[in-house]
Motif scaffolding. Sequence first.
Motif, short mmCIF file in Angstrom:
data_model
loop_
_atom_site.label_atom_id
_atom_site.label_comp_id
_atom_site.label_asym_id
_atom_site.label_seq_id
_atom_site.Cartn_x
_atom_site.Cartn_y
_atom_site.Cartn_z
N VAL A 80 54.81 65.02 114.12
CA VAL A 80 54.39 66.33 113.65
C VAL A 80 54.29 66.20 112.14
CG1 VAL A 80 54.94 68.77 113.50
CG2 VAL A 80 55.56 67.50 115.56
N VAL A 81 53.05 66.21 111.64
CA VAL A 81 52.83 66.13 110.19
C VAL A 81 52.96 67.54 109.64
CG1 VAL A 81 51.24 65.45 108.36
CG2 VAL A 81 51.30 64.14 110.51
N CYS A 82 53.88 67.71 108.70
CA CYS A 82 54.18 69.03 108.14
C CYS A 82 53.88 69.07 106.65
CB CYS A 82 55.68 69.34 108.30
SG CYS A 82 56.24 69.40 109.98
N PHE A 83 53.52 70.25 106.18
CA PHE A 83 53.44 70.49 104.75
C PHE A 83 54.87 70.55 104.24
CE2 PHE A 83 49.80 72.74 106.62
CZ PHE A 83 48.75 72.14 105.93
N THR A 84 55.13 69.99 103.06
CA THR A 84 56.46 70.13 102.50
C THR A 84 56.54 71.50 101.81
OG1 THR A 84 55.78 68.91 100.54
CG2 THR A 84 56.96 67.68 102.24
N PRO A 85 57.69 72.13 101.86
CA PRO A 85 57.80 73.51 101.39
C PRO A 85 57.62 73.73 99.90
CG PRO A 85 59.91 72.74 102.25
CD PRO A 85 58.92 71.65 102.46
N ASN A 86 57.89 72.71 99.08
CA ASN A 86 57.87 72.92 97.64
C ASN A 86 56.56 72.56 96.96
OD1 ASN A 86 60.53 73.89 97.45
ND2 ASN A 86 61.28 71.81 97.72
N GLY A 87 55.59 72.07 97.73
CA GLY A 87 54.33 71.70 97.13
C GLY A 87 54.46 70.53 96.16
#
Length: 151
Positions: A80-87
């Motif tokens: 599952v490729v996720c965006f990291t929360p902090n950009g």
Amino acid sequence: MTGRPTEIGVLLAPAGDSHLMLPAGMVAEIVALQRLEAAPDGAPDWLLGHIQWRGRSVPVVRLATARDPESGRPPRAHLVVCFTPNGNASIPYLAIETRGLPRLERVTATALTPDENPHAFALAALQLNGKAAWLPDLDAVEAALSQAGLV
């Protein structure tokens, strides 16, 4: 009508005796496990390595392990490729290994009850309609990768 949503979309991913629960908006893509670039020497066991995804090197982490109860072997892995929360520009994405195919589900607040924290990278542990689930703390994973100089 405005107000708070009564339900949210989440991705439930098999993770041992429970499920990882990720807000659907954090998920960029689900991909089959592919060839991994090896993790650097001295990397923690939860860092499996890196994959090439859309022209980027993305760290792959294992937050839980699972075995098929009938065969004793791990079920087919997905990422599952996720965006990291902090950009964070150096870690815009991370991939979480799951065992079995993740599925989308709609969750209401009444379906969730607190549970014991199962993992160091758990933001919250819950019961979802009587089944164990936990929210991974992607901030903590991102920070651990950065602090260890692994990205």
